[in-house]
Design an enzyme around this catalytic site. Structure first.
Site, mmCIF file in Angstrom:
data_model
loop_
_atom_site.group_PDB
_atom_site.id
_atom_site.type_symbol
_atom_site.label_atom_id
_atom_site.label_comp_id
_atom_site.label_asym_id
_atom_site.label_seq_id
_atom_site.Cartn_x
_atom_site.Cartn_y
_atom_site.Cartn_z
ATOM 1 N N HIS A 35 0.861 -1.187 0.000
ATOM 2 C CA HIS A 35 0.000 0.000 0.000
ATOM 3 C C HIS A 35 0.899 1.240 0.000
ATOM 4 O O HIS A 35 2.138 1.112 -0.073
ATOM 5 C CB HIS A 35 -0.933 -0.032 1.213
ATOM 6 C CG HIS A 35 -0.232 -0.319 2.513
ATOM 7 N ND1 HIS A 35 0.652 0.554 3.083
ATOM 8 C CD2 HIS A 35 -0.265 -1.414 3.327
ATOM 9 C CE1 HIS A 35 1.116 0.042 4.201
ATOM 10 N NE2 HIS A 35 0.588 -1.159 4.374
ATOM 11 N N HIS A 52 4.103 1.272 2.068
ATOM 12 C CA HIS A 52 5.266 0.621 1.448
ATOM 13 C C HIS A 52 5.839 1.501 0.329
ATOM 14 O O HIS A 52 7.060 1.612 0.173
ATOM 15 C CB HIS A 52 4.865 -0.729 0.845
ATOM 16 C CG HIS A 52 4.355 -1.730 1.837
ATOM 17 N ND1 HIS A 52 3.033 -2.067 1.929
ATOM 18 C CD2 HIS A 52 5.002 -2.461 2.778
ATOM 19 C CE1 HIS A 52 2.872 -2.976 2.878
ATOM 20 N NE2 HIS A 52 4.048 -3.232 3.423
ATOM 21 N N GLU A 85 7.655 3.327 10.470
ATOM 22 C CA GLU A 85 7.560 3.655 11.907
ATOM 23 C C GLU A 85 6.253 3.163 12.519
ATOM 24 O O GLU A 85 6.090 3.208 13.729
ATOM 25 C CB GLU A 85 7.708 5.179 12.110
ATOM 26 C CG GLU A 85 9.146 5.636 11.885
ATOM 27 C CD GLU A 85 9.318 7.143 11.887
ATOM 28 O OE1 GLU A 85 8.304 7.867 12.000
ATOM 29 O OE2 GLU A 85 10.468 7.599 11.719
ATOM 30 N N ASP A 101 5.382 0.131 12.668
ATOM 31 C CA ASP A 101 5.864 -1.000 13.458
ATOM 32 C C ASP A 101 7.038 -0.510 14.304
ATOM 33 O O ASP A 101 8.193 -0.898 14.073
ATOM 34 C CB ASP A 101 6.289 -2.146 12.535
ATOM 35 C CG ASP A 101 5.115 -2.666 11.726
ATOM 36 O OD1 ASP A 101 4.157 -3.168 12.320
ATOM 37 O OD2 ASP A 101 5.141 -2.529 10.490
ATOM 38 N N GLN A 149 9.173 -3.129 16.104
ATOM 39 C CA GLN A 149 9.985 -3.856 15.118
ATOM 40 C C GLN A 149 11.192 -3.027 14.702
ATOM 41 O O GLN A 149 12.323 -3.533 14.635
ATOM 42 C CB GLN A 149 9.112 -4.186 13.901
ATOM 43 C CG GLN A 149 9.897 -4.643 12.680
ATOM 44 C CD GLN A 149 8.998 -5.121 11.560
ATOM 45 O OE1 GLN A 149 8.462 -6.206 11.637
ATOM 46 N NE2 GLN A 149 8.838 -4.337 10.507
HETATM 47 O O1 PAF Z 1 7.113 -5.358 8.557
HETATM 48 C C1 PAF Z 1 6.985 -6.378 7.854
HETATM 49 O O2 PAF Z 1 6.264 -6.392 6.829
HETATM 50 C C2 PAF Z 1 7.722 -7.633 8.237
HETATM 51 O O3 PAF Z 1 7.718 -7.833 9.607
HETATM 52 C C3 PAF Z 1 9.154 -7.727 7.666
HETATM 53 C C4 PAF Z 1 10.057 -6.642 8.247
HETATM 54 C C5 PAF Z 1 9.098 -7.589 6.144
HETATM 55 C C6 PAF Z 1 9.765 -9.089 8.019
HETATM 56 O O4 PAF Z 1 9.023 -10.148 7.487
#
Ligand code: PAF
Length: 280
Positions: A34, A37, A149, A151, A154
């Site tokens: 989307h 990305h 950001e 996530d 993550q």
């Molecule tokens: O954020 C995501 O889409 C996923 O966690 C990642 C970083 C591509 C790892 O699979």
């Protein structure tokens, strides 16, 4: 745009790009792309000579009973979006290319960092994320890697892992992209029924409320999270997983909301778990 499913072909391509003097950017994704990305790809294209995206729904970051099988997929559409945004290559491996039979090695942060926030309900999630991102780093050997950001946990964990494992890769965080009405873009938004889609606005509304309080000088983290919690509880379709204030780097819970504090939420709307956050 080059499309490849093979690790050996990615290595070959990256070797060629390096020999031509290009810096290399990696945009790791799980597909069903989307505008969030797209903003990562745009930034990567602006900062790097060559950009490769990965498009791989990584099974090791899903626990049994989570949405691995139903996770939305549309590779043709992903390719169109990537190409439109100037991405040079996409790596779209099969599960067997990434995890060969007998696969037994994982990358895991052993502090409390992955146990906070999303780690409380998803205990194996960040081990899977670190493992696959670490593999992608080894396969692509990028100069820079781009993560959203939205996530936030993550992103902090990947920064920690990159430092700890001496990858020498610059990690670039990119701001949350929202729909016109405020909902943070997410591949999982497609799970929402029209009624749930409306109810999901309670996440961004609570984020905006928290940010307004912090901007007007409120430093008591509990006051901010309590007000956000109350607002979310006013939506009948919403069920709170967490509303938390943590140190934006370490993910340790904090009482004071100061510069760098991350206020993060996870809320179920029906069966769909959505996340959002802001940093003070
Ligand atoms: O954020 C995501 O889409 C996923 O966690 C990642 C970083 C591509 C790892 O699979």
């Amino acid at each position: 745009m080059i499309i490849t499913c093979k690790i050996s072909e990615v290595r070959e391509l990256v070797r060629k790009w390096r020999s031509e003097g290009h810096t290399i950017g990696l945009v790791p994704t799980m597909g069903y792309l989307h505008e969030g990305h797209a903003s990562l790809v745009d930034k990567a294209v602006a900062m790097c000579g060559r950009v490769i995206a990965s498009d791989f729904v990584n099974p090791t970051q899903f626990a049994p009973g989570e949405d691995l099988e139903s996770y939305p997929r549309d590779f043709d559409r992903d390719c169109r979006l990537l190409e439109e945004h100037g991405c040079h290559a996409v790596f779209h491996p099969d599960v067997s290319e990434m995890y060969s039979p007998g696969y037994a090695t994982y990358v895991e942060i052993l502090s409390d960092m992955p146990k906070q926030l999303c780690g409380r309900t998803r205990p194996i999630h960040f081990r899977g994320v670190c493992t696959v991102v670490s593999k992608l780093f080894n396969i692509v050997t990028p100069d820079k890697a781009f993560f959203g950001e939205k996530d936030a946990q993550q992103l902090a964990i990947i920064r920690r892992m990159t430092e700890d494992m001496s990858y020498g890769i610059e990690i670039i965080g990119c701001p949350i992209v929202r729909e016109a009405d405020g909902l943070a873009k997410s591949s999982r938004n497609t799970y929402l029924s029209p009624k749930e889609r409306k109810a999901a606005l309670i996440l961004s509304r609570s984020i905006f409320l928290g940010r307004k309080m912090a901007d007007s000088g409120e430093t008591d983290a509990l006051k901010i999270t309590d007000a956000m919690r109350k607002l979310i509880e006013s939506e009948p379709l919403a069920r709170i997983d967490y509303v938390s204030a943590v140190n934006g780097t370490t993910m340790e819970p904090v009482r004071e909301a100061v510069k760098g504090t991350l206020i993060a939420i996870a809320v179920y709307i029906g069966k769909t778990r959505l996340i959002d956050n802001f940093t003070v």
